[in-house]
Design a protein around this motif. Structure first.
Motif, PDB file in Angstrom:
ATOM      1  N   GLY A  56       0.785  -1.222   0.000  1.00  0.00           N
ATOM      2  CA  GLY A  56       0.000   0.000   0.000  1.00  0.00           C
ATOM      3  C   GLY A  56       0.817   1.271   0.000  1.00  0.00           C
ATOM      4  N   CYS A  57       2.058   1.186  -0.487  1.00  0.00           N
ATOM      5  CA  CYS A  57       2.895   2.380  -0.617  1.00  0.00           C
ATOM      6  C   CYS A  57       2.597   3.076  -1.944  1.00  0.00           C
ATOM      7  CB  CYS A  57       4.380   2.010  -0.600  1.00  0.00           C
ATOM      8  SG  CYS A  57       4.945   1.128   0.866  1.00  0.00           S
ATOM      9  N   ALA A  58       2.813   4.375  -1.972  1.00  0.00           N
ATOM     10  CA  ALA A  58       2.874   5.090  -3.247  1.00  0.00           C
ATOM     11  C   ALA A  58       4.294   4.905  -3.766  1.00  0.00           C
ATOM     12  CB  ALA A  58       2.560   6.563  -3.045  1.00  0.00           C
ATOM     13  N   VAL A  59       4.431   4.446  -5.008  1.00  0.00           N
ATOM     14  CA  VAL A  59       5.733   4.011  -5.515  1.00  0.00           C
ATOM     15  C   VAL A  59       6.276   4.968  -6.572  1.00  0.00           C
ATOM     16  CG1 VAL A  59       6.898   2.202  -6.838  1.00  0.00           C
ATOM     17  CG2 VAL A  59       5.319   1.580  -5.005  1.00  0.00           C
ATOM     18  N   ILE A  60       7.577   5.243  -6.443  1.00  0.00           N
ATOM     19  CA  ILE A  60       8.350   5.910  -7.499  1.00  0.00           C
ATOM     20  C   ILE A  60       9.434   4.938  -7.913  1.00  0.00           C
ATOM     21  CG2 ILE A  60       9.817   7.862  -8.142  1.00  0.00           C
ATOM     22  CD1 ILE A  60       8.536   9.442  -5.841  1.00  0.00           C
ATOM     23  N   ALA A  61       9.532   4.610  -9.207  1.00  0.00           N
ATOM     24  CA  ALA A  61      10.532   3.653  -9.676  1.00  0.00           C
ATOM     25  C   ALA A  61      11.280   4.211 -10.869  1.00  0.00           C
ATOM     26  CB  ALA A  61       9.872   2.323 -10.033  1.00  0.00           C
ATOM     27  N   SER A  62      12.481   3.704 -11.067  1.00  0.00           N
ATOM     28  CA  SER A  62      13.339   4.223 -12.134  1.00  0.00           C
ATOM     29  C   SER A  62      13.249   3.363 -13.391  1.00  0.00           C
ATOM     30  CB  SER A  62      14.791   4.312 -11.660  1.00  0.00           C
ATOM     31  OG  SER A  62      15.284   3.039 -11.294  1.00  0.00           O
ATOM     32  N   VAL A  83      -1.068   5.822 -12.881  1.00  0.00           N
ATOM     33  CA  VAL A  83      -2.198   4.971 -12.503  1.00  0.00           C
ATOM     34  C   VAL A  83      -1.940   4.298 -11.160  1.00  0.00           C
ATOM     35  CG1 VAL A  83      -3.599   2.961 -13.133  1.00  0.00           C
ATOM     36  CG2 VAL A  83      -2.814   4.550 -14.908  1.00  0.00           C
ATOM     37  N   ASP A  84      -0.790   3.614 -11.053  1.00  0.00           N
ATOM     38  CA  ASP A  84      -0.459   2.921  -9.807  1.00  0.00           C
ATOM     39  C   ASP A  84       0.953   3.238  -9.316  1.00  0.00           C
ATOM     40  OD1 ASP A  84       1.048   1.344 -11.624  1.00  0.00           O
ATOM     41  OD2 ASP A  84      -0.645  -0.013 -11.871  1.00  0.00           O
ATOM     42  N   GLY A  85       1.528   4.295  -9.830  1.00  0.00           N
ATOM     43  CA  GLY A  85       2.860   4.714  -9.408  1.00  0.00           C
ATOM     44  C   GLY A  85       3.415   5.757 -10.359  1.00  0.00           C
ATOM     45  N   LEU A  86       4.641   6.186 -10.096  1.00  0.00           N
ATOM     46  CA  LEU A  86       5.330   7.140 -10.965  1.00  0.00           C
ATOM     47  C   LEU A  86       6.647   6.526 -11.426  1.00  0.00           C
ATOM     48  CD1 LEU A  86       4.873  10.498  -8.959  1.00  0.00           C
ATOM     49  CD2 LEU A  86       3.402   9.568 -10.773  1.00  0.00           C
ATOM     50  N   LEU A  87       7.071   6.886 -12.635  1.00  0.00           N
ATOM     51  CA  LEU A  87       8.346   6.436 -13.180  1.00  0.00           C
ATOM     52  C   LEU A  87       9.226   7.645 -13.479  1.00  0.00           C
ATOM     53  CD1 LEU A  87       7.147   3.674 -15.702  1.00  0.00           C
ATOM     54  CD2 LEU A  87       8.196   3.322 -13.449  1.00  0.00           C
ATOM     55  N   VAL A  88      10.541   7.501 -13.202  1.00  0.00           N
ATOM     56  CA  VAL A  88      11.505   8.558 -13.505  1.00  0.00           C
ATOM     57  C   VAL A  88      12.748   7.919 -14.122  1.00  0.00           C
ATOM     58  CG1 VAL A  88      10.712  10.053 -11.623  1.00  0.00           C
ATOM     59  CG2 VAL A  88      12.559   8.436 -11.214  1.00  0.00           C
ATOM     60  N   GLU A 107      -4.517   7.498  -3.816  1.00  0.00           N
ATOM     61  CA  GLU A 107      -5.084   7.003  -5.080  1.00  0.00           C
ATOM     62  C   GLU A 107      -4.138   6.021  -5.764  1.00  0.00           C
ATOM     63  OE1 GLU A 107      -6.102   8.848  -9.493  1.00  0.00           O
ATOM     64  OE2 GLU A 107      -6.236  10.168  -7.736  1.00  0.00           O
ATOM     65  N   LEU A 108      -2.867   6.384  -5.858  1.00  0.00           N
ATOM     66  CA  LEU A 108      -1.883   5.511  -6.502  1.00  0.00           C
ATOM     67  C   LEU A 108      -1.691   4.228  -5.712  1.00  0.00           C
ATOM     68  CD1 LEU A 108       0.864   8.105  -7.550  1.00  0.00           C
ATOM     69  CD2 LEU A 108      -0.878   7.064  -9.014  1.00  0.00           C
TER      70      LEU A 108
END
Length: 393
Positions: free
Chosen positions: A298-304, A317-322, A346-347
């Protein structure tokens, strides 16, 4: 019943070894494929595997798993290679004793051992690849050698992502993308996302330069609102202890509230208390198990990106990408999530649903079918558990 013998060169609890534990356990529980495990050294993974009820052996030989790490000198590489060949001969005898119909190599070192063992036991060898077979990770010469070994001796490939599969010399050999499934369990309750100034951020993974924990710390130092707590969850392996010391100095210099947990067997408790999980690898990640684990928690995720996380996270939708290694864009993503608890919620809600697509039971179904078919082609398959049909996905 067809039996698969899995081989690992180390019993340290790193990402690939934990993924193997989950897969072998799930295969055993499904009962469609006989399984056994061999390690070349004693260590925590031996007891964990045995605790799951898996037949587990330790090959005793003169081999140091650190002797052939990336960057090792020529003498250490030659000595280590010779040790692997000797162990491979012993492994072949073990494969015959256990009645194995297929040998599955869980690393590049295991591939060398498996090539000898499979020949001695007269069974096919499958290479389960957990790392991209690329120069930016292994170096030019080791990459060429591993490609050649795979082409000469492997009768099939299991890749942990499409990203990894794209780096393999598959040719016309059978190949399957088998995501390192996660043992999801029930959706456990967790606290609501915190206000910006109380945000908790975590990164999970071995402390290693290519994992980019230093990039995360510098990005956090530039955020508009600093988090209340930062967890760096992971230990050091393979002579990378100096990197932890570097991270500790950096955290002090940037005055960041960082807690170094060391290795944690199960980070779920930390993740359930984390608002934002960051995956910050600077090289393309082969898959990214921790991304799925964070989503399930249930974390909000940022991934590379690029790499496996792009196959997991649906951006926005379910996280962010960088882009991996881009401190400025990572800071922007952190600012976006730290400043907006509603977006985090939401994410994270969508992420819990997405994580279910990576359940280990589904991966085990497809792997059982694949290994059975490889053994069948070799004429080595035993009687299936079900007389009516072979394992299916």
């Amino acid at each position: 019943m067809t039996t698969a013998l899995f081989v690992a060169h180390t019993a340290a609890p790193s990402g690939a070894e934990l993924a193997t534990l989950r897969l072998v356990s799930a295969l055993r529980d499904q009962g469609r494929l006989g399984v056994a495990m061999v390690y070349t050294e004693d260590g925590p993974m031996v007891e964990r595997m045995r605790a799951r009820g898996v037949e587990t052996r330790v090959l005793r030989g003169r081999f140091d798993s650190r002797a052939m790490t990336i960057g090792s000198g020529p003498l250490r590489l030659v000595t280590g290679f010779a040790g692997l060949l000797r162990l491979g001969w012993s492994l072949g005898a073990t494969a015959r004793e256990l009645g194995a119909h297929v040998v599955v190599a869980e690393s590049s070192k295991a591939l060398v051992m498996g090539a000898v063992a499979a020949r001695r036991a007269r069974v096919p060898l499958v290479w389960q690849v957990h790392d991209r077979l690329a120069r930016d990770y292994f170096g030019r010469l080791p990459t060429l050698v591993l490609r050649l070994l795979g082409r000469l001796f492997s009768r099939g490939y299991l890749a942990n992502s499409r990203t990894t599969l794209a780096t393999l010399p598959v040719g016309r050999r059978p190949a399957l993308v088998a995501y390192p499934g996660v043992e999801l369990g029930p959706d456990l309750p967790r606290r609501d996302q915190r206000p910006p100034a109380d945000t908790v951020v975590a990164v999970v993974g071995r402390l290693s330069p290519w994992k980019g924990q230093d990039v995360l710390l510098r990005a956090l130092a530039a955020t508009k609102v600093r988090p209340r707590q930062v967890f760096l969850i992971g230990g050091t392996f393979f002579d990378e202890e100096p990197y932890r010391a570097e991270l500790e100095r950096l955290a002090r210099d940037l005055a960041l509230p960082v807690t170094f947990t060391g290795h944690v067997d199960d980070p779920a408790e930390y993740l359930r208390d984390t608002d934002i999980l960051v995956h910050s690898s600077v090289l393309p990640e082969p898959f990214g198990q921790v991304v799925v684990e964070g989503m399930h928690a249930g974390c909000a995720v940022i991934a590379s990106t690029p790499g496996g996380p792009a196959e997991i996270v649906q951006p926005g939708v379910d996280g962010l990408l960088v882009p991996g290694g881009d401190e400025r864009q990572l800071t922007t993503a952190l600012d976006t999530l730290i400043g907006d608890p509603a977006l985090r919620t939401e994410l994270a809600t969508a992420a819990r649903t997405r994580a279910k697509d990576f359940d280990i039971t589904e991966t085990a179904h497809t792997v059982a079918t694949f290994l059975y078919d490889i053994a069948q082609r070799n004429g080595a398959a035993g009687t299936p558990h079900s007389a009516e049909r072979a394992p299916h996905g």
